[in-house]
Structure formats: structure tokens, C-alpha cells
Design a protein around this motif. Sequence first.
Motif, PDB file in Angstrom:
ATOM      1  N   ILE A   1      -2.863  -7.305  -1.638  1.00 36.49           N
ATOM      2  CA  ILE A   1      -2.041  -6.356  -0.890  1.00 36.49           C
ATOM      3  C   ILE A   1      -2.157  -6.714   0.587  1.00 36.49           C
ATOM      4  O   ILE A   1      -3.245  -6.666   1.162  1.00 36.49           O
ATOM      5  CB  ILE A   1      -2.532  -4.914  -1.119  1.00 36.49           C
ATOM      6  CG1 ILE A   1      -2.385  -4.519  -2.589  1.00 36.49           C
ATOM      7  CG2 ILE A   1      -1.777  -3.938  -0.215  1.00 36.49           C
ATOM      8  CD1 ILE A   1      -3.044  -3.181  -2.932  1.00 36.49           C
TER       9      ILE A   1
ATOM     10  N   ARG B   1       1.156  -2.632  -9.009  1.00 32.37           N
ATOM     11  CA  ARG B   1       0.715  -2.091 -10.300  1.00 32.37           C
ATOM     12  C   ARG B   1       1.231  -2.969 -11.455  1.00 32.37           C
ATOM     13  O   ARG B   1       0.475  -3.327 -12.374  1.00 32.37           O
ATOM     14  CB  ARG B   1       1.220  -0.654 -10.484  1.00 32.37           C
ATOM     15  CG  ARG B   1       0.687   0.030 -11.752  1.00 32.37           C
ATOM     16  CD  ARG B   1       1.449   1.322 -12.057  1.00 32.37           C
ATOM     17  NE  ARG B   1       1.496   2.230 -10.929  1.00 32.37           N
ATOM     18  CZ  ARG B   1       0.538   3.108 -10.625  1.00 32.37           C
ATOM     19  NH1 ARG B   1      -0.540   3.180 -11.377  1.00 32.37           N
ATOM     20  NH2 ARG B   1       0.673   3.911  -9.586  1.00 32.37           N
TER      21      ARG B   1
ATOM     22  N   ALA C   1       0.799  -1.222   0.000  1.00 39.53           N
ATOM     23  CA  ALA C   1       0.000   0.000   0.000  1.00 39.53           C
ATOM     24  C   ALA C   1       0.832   1.272   0.000  1.00 39.53           C
ATOM     25  O   ALA C   1       0.284   2.374   0.048  1.00 39.53           O
ATOM     26  CB  ALA C   1      -0.947   0.005   1.201  1.00 39.53           C
ATOM     27  N   SER C   2       2.167   1.147  -0.048  1.00 37.96           N
ATOM     28  CA  SER C   2       2.998   2.359  -0.034  1.00 37.96           C
ATOM     29  C   SER C   2       4.313   2.106  -0.764  1.00 37.96           C
ATOM     30  O   SER C   2       4.719   0.958  -0.981  1.00 37.96           O
ATOM     31  CB  SER C   2       3.280   2.812   1.404  1.00 37.96           C
ATOM     32  OG  SER C   2       4.056   1.844   2.087  1.00 37.96           O
TER      33      SER C   2
ATOM     34  N   VAL D   1      -5.495   2.143  -2.479  1.00 35.03           N
ATOM     35  CA  VAL D   1      -4.523   1.800  -3.514  1.00 35.03           C
ATOM     36  C   VAL D   1      -5.112   0.774  -4.476  1.00 35.03           C
ATOM     37  O   VAL D   1      -4.971   0.889  -5.701  1.00 35.03           O
ATOM     38  CB  VAL D   1      -3.213   1.264  -2.878  1.00 35.03           C
ATOM     39  CG1 VAL D   1      -2.310   0.626  -3.937  1.00 35.03           C
ATOM     40  CG2 VAL D   1      -2.472   2.385  -2.159  1.00 35.03           C
TER      41      VAL D   1
ATOM     42  N   LEU E   1      -5.455   1.298  -8.470  1.00 36.43           N
ATOM     43  CA  LEU E   1      -4.722   0.446  -9.405  1.00 36.43           C
ATOM     44  C   LEU E   1      -5.659  -0.391 -10.270  1.00 36.43           C
ATOM     45  O   LEU E   1      -5.347  -0.674 -11.427  1.00 36.43           O
ATOM     46  CB  LEU E   1      -3.745  -0.453  -8.649  1.00 36.43           C
ATOM     47  CG  LEU E   1      -2.608   0.278  -7.927  1.00 36.43           C
ATOM     48  CD1 LEU E   1      -1.642  -0.725  -7.286  1.00 36.43           C
ATOM     49  CD2 LEU E   1      -1.850   1.205  -8.874  1.00 36.43           C
TER      50      LEU E   1
ATOM     51  N   VAL F   1       3.524  -0.267  -3.961  1.00 38.17           N
ATOM     52  CA  VAL F   1       2.438   0.140  -4.857  1.00 38.17           C
ATOM     53  C   VAL F   1       2.809  -0.155  -6.307  1.00 38.17           C
ATOM     54  O   VAL F   1       2.006  -0.697  -7.081  1.00 38.17           O
ATOM     55  CB  VAL F   1       2.121   1.642  -4.692  1.00 38.17           C
ATOM     56  CG1 VAL F   1       1.101   2.097  -5.734  1.00 38.17           C
ATOM     57  CG2 VAL F   1       1.620   1.929  -3.290  1.00 38.17           C
ATOM     58  N   GLU F   2       4.046   0.181  -6.668  1.00 37.85           N
ATOM     59  CA  GLU F   2       4.479  -0.023  -8.056  1.00 37.85           C
ATOM     60  C   GLU F   2       4.660  -1.502  -8.368  1.00 37.85           C
ATOM     61  O   GLU F   2       4.480  -1.924  -9.526  1.00 37.85           O
ATOM     62  CB  GLU F   2       5.765   0.760  -8.324  1.00 37.85           C
ATOM     63  CG  GLU F   2       5.617   2.257  -8.124  1.00 37.85           C
ATOM     64  CD  GLU F   2       4.429   2.843  -8.879  1.00 37.85           C
ATOM     65  OE1 GLU F   2       4.173   2.405 -10.038  1.00 37.85           O
ATOM     66  OE2 GLU F   2       3.742   3.724  -8.334  1.00 37.85           O
TER      67      GLU F   2
END
Length: 314
Positions: free
Chosen positions: A55, A44, A35-36, A66, A70, A40-41
Motif C-alpha cells: 500500500i 483486499r 488506504a482509502s 488497513v 486486511l 482498500v477494496e
Amino acid sequence: MSERITTPFGFESTALEVVEGVDLSGRRAVVTGGASGIGVETVRALAAAGAEVTIAARNVEAGQQVAAELSAATGNKSIFVAPLELTSQDSVKEFVRSWDGPLHLLINNAGVMATPLTRTPEGWELQFATNHFGHFTLTTGLFDALRAEGARVVNVSSGGHLISPVVFDDIHFERREYDRWAAYGQSKTANVLFGVEAGRRWASDGITMNALMPGVILTALQRHVTPEELAERRRQRGDTVPVRLKTPEQGAATTLVLAVSPLVEGRSGLYFEDCEEALPHTPGMTGGLAAYATDPEAAAQLWKVSEETLKVQA
């Protein structure tokens, strides 16, 4: 000695570039700390490639936000959120109990860095408890789900592992003066050693585990550290090469290489940086892999200590 693995990707590559053309349809992934930051990437990119992604986050509300963002960005509606507090063994075990079915990718991404001396209710030093013990219980607890399909486990380590080996006679700073960087360093060394021993134990089960240095990325991970302190640490080490920062998108790229590249198929105990296998660290070198982080005796000892401390049969 196997030939060192290099890839078409490098320092500036992004996670989305790594997964371009990769089809992860039907594959299920868990990303801790998704979530951070680079988590996150990572989510994604996995979602963009068609994976079902869970997540695992301390802050479920942030995770849900998030996931919604996404899903909208990637068109993948199979992004889920589950609570996970790595410092709580009860929370980790509950996550394991609630998992159903196979798991193809486990990205042990969450972590803390250079925290003030803090102990868990068990008396464990927080960084080791979070960065290693939490992920050890999670990964070994999910063994059957991972074995079912021949999975990859990716541990987000750090160049900080060069600061310290695992000091087995006082892991939790009960007799030595607490040094938050040494504590961080040994927890990151543990991330690499975990994969060395997992490779020995789990090769016949079709599970692989590797570690990586994502690069220097300005995220919430650095919330306990000032830029001035980082600069002073570099000066003390004699680092003269300017620090090159990565974006979170670039920081997640090496994770994705270990998660999806056919070049690492069947391999365990590796340590990557800038999307390729790291060179052995030598004095005066920025980066690289410390010899103690791949020592098979230390890896076996870490596994034994982890089992005994956590009272799990891994």
C-alpha cells in the motif's frame, strides 16, 4: 481494429468476484492510495488472491491500520505499507529508490478531484501534478522492476475525462481562468493517454498499461464537492439518466479486471467501464471514451511534456 473486449462481469460485480479462482501467489503488487476508498477494496482482492501487496499511502498510519485489517480478513500476511506523496517528486523518487526486485502489478489508483486552485512548489496545478505527474514519475521510475516480469499497469481514470482534453498550451492555468472541473478532466484524460503511449513504447518490454472508469462511488475523493454541485453539473450537461451509485467493492471490480483478466493480456491503451471495454462516446451518451483520450499524437506529446517538465528520461 481489434474486437471490443467484454467480460462475464458487469456493473454490479465486485472486486472479490473478479478474482475468484485467480491465483496471484508469487506476484507482487503496488496500489497507490490503497488506504482509502476503492483502493482498500483493490488491496483486499489482490491479497485474497495471494499477491504480495504494498500500500503506497500519504498517511502511513492509516495504511498500517488497513494492512492489519486486511491481513486478518484475508489471511495474507504479505501486505506492506510504504510512504508515497504523489505531489512531491522527492517522495515519489524515494519510493522508487526503495523498491527492490520485480513488480508485476502497479495500480495507479490515488487521485484528487475538483480541488480549489492549488499549486505545488514547482508551480504545477495540483490535480495534474497528483493525478498524472506523480504517477508518471512513479511508473517510469519502476520501469526496470516492471520489465523484469512483464507487468500490468492500471490507471484509475474517470468519466470526468469527457470534460476536457489535455490543454497543452496552458496545462497549469497560468493564462486561462481556473476551472477545477476542467483541471480534473484533463488530468483524467492524461491517465488514458499515458497508456496509449506506453503501449507504443513498451510493447517489446512486456509491459502493458490500461485505464478505467470505476463508476460513481461516494468516497473521500468527493470531499471538495457537494451533492448539489454534482446534480447541477449533470443538469447542465443534459444528463437525464439517473446516477447509479456503486459500492467501493463494485468500484474496484473494473480495476481487477484489467489487473488479472486473460482477456486483456498483451493489450495497452484500453479504457474500461463496468468491467468491459468502453464504447466510443457520442453526444447525449452517458459515459464512453472520448476520441481525444486515445489520440496517438496527443499521447506522444503528453509523454514529451512530462519528460521535459519532470526532467526524467522515461
